[in-house]
Design a protein around this motif. Structure first.
Motif, PDB file in Angstrom:
ATOM      1  N   PHE A 176       0.843  -1.193   0.000  1.00  0.00           N
ATOM      2  CA  PHE A 176       0.000   0.000   0.000  1.00  0.00           C
ATOM      3  C   PHE A 176       0.877   1.242   0.000  1.00  0.00           C
ATOM      4  O   PHE A 176       1.868   1.304   0.723  1.00  0.00           O
ATOM      5  CB  PHE A 176      -0.927  -0.002   1.226  1.00  0.00           C
ATOM      6  N   ILE A 177       0.512   2.210  -0.840  1.00  0.00           N
ATOM      7  CA  ILE A 177       1.259   3.459  -0.938  1.00  0.00           C
ATOM      8  C   ILE A 177       0.281   4.628  -0.905  1.00  0.00           C
ATOM      9  O   ILE A 177      -0.906   4.459  -1.192  1.00  0.00           O
ATOM     10  CB  ILE A 177       2.111   3.514  -2.234  1.00  0.00           C
ATOM     11  N   ALA A 178       0.794   5.798  -0.564  1.00  0.00           N
ATOM     12  CA  ALA A 178      -0.045   6.995  -0.541  1.00  0.00           C
ATOM     13  C   ALA A 178      -0.134   7.580  -1.948  1.00  0.00           C
ATOM     14  O   ALA A 178       0.876   7.728  -2.633  1.00  0.00           O
ATOM     15  CB  ALA A 178       0.541   8.027   0.411  1.00  0.00           C
ATOM     16  N   ASP A 179      -1.345   7.893  -2.392  1.00  0.00           N
ATOM     17  CA  ASP A 179      -1.562   8.554  -3.677  1.00  0.00           C
ATOM     18  C   ASP A 179      -0.935   9.941  -3.610  1.00  0.00           C
ATOM     19  O   ASP A 179      -1.176  10.692  -2.662  1.00  0.00           O
ATOM     20  CB  ASP A 179      -3.063   8.657  -3.946  1.00  0.00           C
ATOM     21  N   VAL A 180      -0.110  10.307  -4.609  1.00  0.00           N
ATOM     22  CA  VAL A 180       0.597  11.589  -4.568  1.00  0.00           C
ATOM     23  C   VAL A 180      -0.347  12.785  -4.686  1.00  0.00           C
ATOM     24  O   VAL A 180      -0.013  13.869  -4.223  1.00  0.00           O
ATOM     25  CB  VAL A 180       1.697  11.682  -5.662  1.00  0.00           C
ATOM     26  N   ARG A 194      -4.742   6.053   0.592  1.00  0.00           N
ATOM     27  CA  ARG A 194      -3.984   4.807   0.541  1.00  0.00           C
ATOM     28  C   ARG A 194      -4.415   4.014  -0.696  1.00  0.00           C
ATOM     29  O   ARG A 194      -5.609   3.793  -0.910  1.00  0.00           O
ATOM     30  CB  ARG A 194      -4.286   4.031   1.808  1.00  0.00           C
ATOM     31  N   ARG A 195      -3.442   3.593  -1.505  1.00  0.00           N
ATOM     32  CA  ARG A 195      -3.710   2.809  -2.717  1.00  0.00           C
ATOM     33  C   ARG A 195      -3.005   1.468  -2.637  1.00  0.00           C
ATOM     34  O   ARG A 195      -1.892   1.372  -2.131  1.00  0.00           O
ATOM     35  CB  ARG A 195      -3.203   3.539  -3.957  1.00  0.00           C
ATOM     36  N   GLU A 196      -3.650   0.451  -3.168  1.00  0.00           N
ATOM     37  CA  GLU A 196      -3.057  -0.885  -3.190  1.00  0.00           C
ATOM     38  C   GLU A 196      -2.331  -1.109  -4.512  1.00  0.00           C
ATOM     39  O   GLU A 196      -2.834  -0.744  -5.578  1.00  0.00           O
ATOM     40  CB  GLU A 196      -4.140  -1.953  -3.030  1.00  0.00           C
ATOM     41  N   ALA A 245      22.115   3.898  -1.207  1.00  0.00           N
ATOM     42  CA  ALA A 245      22.956   4.821  -0.445  1.00  0.00           C
ATOM     43  C   ALA A 245      22.196   6.106  -0.100  1.00  0.00           C
ATOM     44  O   ALA A 245      22.473   6.743   0.911  1.00  0.00           O
ATOM     45  CB  ALA A 245      24.211   5.148  -1.240  1.00  0.00           C
ATOM     46  N   ASN A 246      21.230   6.476  -0.932  1.00  0.00           N
ATOM     47  CA  ASN A 246      20.470   7.717  -0.731  1.00  0.00           C
ATOM     48  C   ASN A 246      19.111   7.496  -0.077  1.00  0.00           C
ATOM     49  O   ASN A 246      18.270   8.390  -0.088  1.00  0.00           O
ATOM     50  CB  ASN A 246      20.274   8.436  -2.061  1.00  0.00           C
ATOM     51  N   GLY A 247      18.846   6.328   0.430  1.00  0.00           N
ATOM     52  CA  GLY A 247      17.545   6.045   1.045  1.00  0.00           C
ATOM     53  C   GLY A 247      16.956   4.749   0.545  1.00  0.00           C
ATOM     54  O   GLY A 247      17.409   3.681   0.901  1.00  0.00           O
ATOM     55  N   GLU A 248      15.966   4.883  -0.342  1.00  0.00           N
ATOM     56  CA  GLU A 248      15.263   3.696  -0.829  1.00  0.00           C
ATOM     57  C   GLU A 248      14.723   3.941  -2.230  1.00  0.00           C
ATOM     58  O   GLU A 248      14.260   5.036  -2.542  1.00  0.00           O
ATOM     59  CB  GLU A 248      14.100   3.375   0.116  1.00  0.00           C
ATOM     60  N   THR A 249      14.774   2.908  -3.050  1.00  0.00           N
ATOM     61  CA  THR A 249      14.113   2.929  -4.353  1.00  0.00           C
ATOM     62  C   THR A 249      12.865   2.073  -4.225  1.00  0.00           C
ATOM     63  O   THR A 249      12.913   0.970  -3.662  1.00  0.00           O
ATOM     64  CB  THR A 249      15.028   2.352  -5.452  1.00  0.00           C
ATOM     65  N   PHE A 250      11.738   2.598  -4.717  1.00  0.00           N
ATOM     66  CA  PHE A 250      10.475   1.864  -4.646  1.00  0.00           C
ATOM     67  C   PHE A 250      10.013   1.520  -6.050  1.00  0.00           C
ATOM     68  O   PHE A 250       9.982   2.374  -6.937  1.00  0.00           O
ATOM     69  CB  PHE A 250       9.402   2.699  -3.939  1.00  0.00           C
ATOM     70  N   ILE A 251       9.641   0.253  -6.253  1.00  0.00           N
ATOM     71  CA  ILE A 251       9.119  -0.221  -7.537  1.00  0.00           C
ATOM     72  C   ILE A 251       7.744  -0.819  -7.277  1.00  0.00           C
ATOM     73  O   ILE A 251       7.592  -1.676  -6.406  1.00  0.00           O
ATOM     74  CB  ILE A 251      10.043  -1.288  -8.160  1.00  0.00           C
ATOM     75  N   ALA A 252       6.749  -0.357  -8.014  1.00  0.00           N
ATOM     76  CA  ALA A 252       5.390  -0.896  -7.896  1.00  0.00           C
ATOM     77  C   ALA A 252       5.080  -1.700  -9.151  1.00  0.00           C
ATOM     78  O   ALA A 252       5.374  -1.265 -10.263  1.00  0.00           O
ATOM     79  CB  ALA A 252       4.381   0.236  -7.750  1.00  0.00           C
ATOM     80  N   ILE A 253       4.496  -2.873  -8.968  1.00  0.00           N
ATOM     81  CA  ILE A 253       4.113  -3.728 -10.089  1.00  0.00           C
ATOM     82  C   ILE A 253       2.618  -4.000  -9.990  1.00  0.00           C
ATOM     83  O   ILE A 253       2.120  -4.408  -8.941  1.00  0.00           O
ATOM     84  CB  ILE A 253       4.889  -5.063 -10.073  1.00  0.00           C
ATOM     85  N   GLU A 254       1.916  -3.759 -11.080  1.00  0.00           N
ATOM     86  CA  GLU A 254       0.499  -4.074 -11.186  1.00  0.00           C
ATOM     87  C   GLU A 254       0.342  -5.210 -12.187  1.00  0.00           C
ATOM     88  O   GLU A 254       0.904  -5.164 -13.274  1.00  0.00           O
ATOM     89  CB  GLU A 254      -0.294  -2.852 -11.669  1.00  0.00           C
TER      90      GLU A 254
END
Length: 78
Positions: A37-41, A46-48, A58-67
């Motif tokens: 679940f992520i927040a809609d920009v 909240r979106r699934e 190194a700079n935090g986190e990379t997020f990848i969403a797959i539908e």
């Protein structure tokens, strides 16, 4: 819910789990969640997403969403 809709959901879930396993093997440090679940920009709601992959960098986190979709008609965000 119709029997064909229930069957399609089960078939789609198998694909989600397969993709999740493949991604886990490619990046062992990644956190893979299905569903995620992520927040809609735009709305903050909240979106699934079917699969969420969180890869530490190194700079935090990379997020990848797959539908995972198999639809004939165009779908809305809902």
């Amino acid at each position: 819910m119709s029997q064909s809709t229930t069957r399609a959901r089960r078939l789609g879930r198998s694909l989600e789990l397969l993709l999740m396993r493949i991604k886990q093997h490619q990046s062992p440090n990644a956190s893979v969640r299905s569903p995620d679940f992520i927040a809609d920009v735009d709305t903050g709601e909240r979106r699934e997403v079917d699969i969420g992959i969180h890869v530490p960098t190194a700079n935090g986190e990379t997020f990848i969403a797959i539908e995972c979709r198999d639809r004939r008609a165009q779908q809305s965000v809902e």
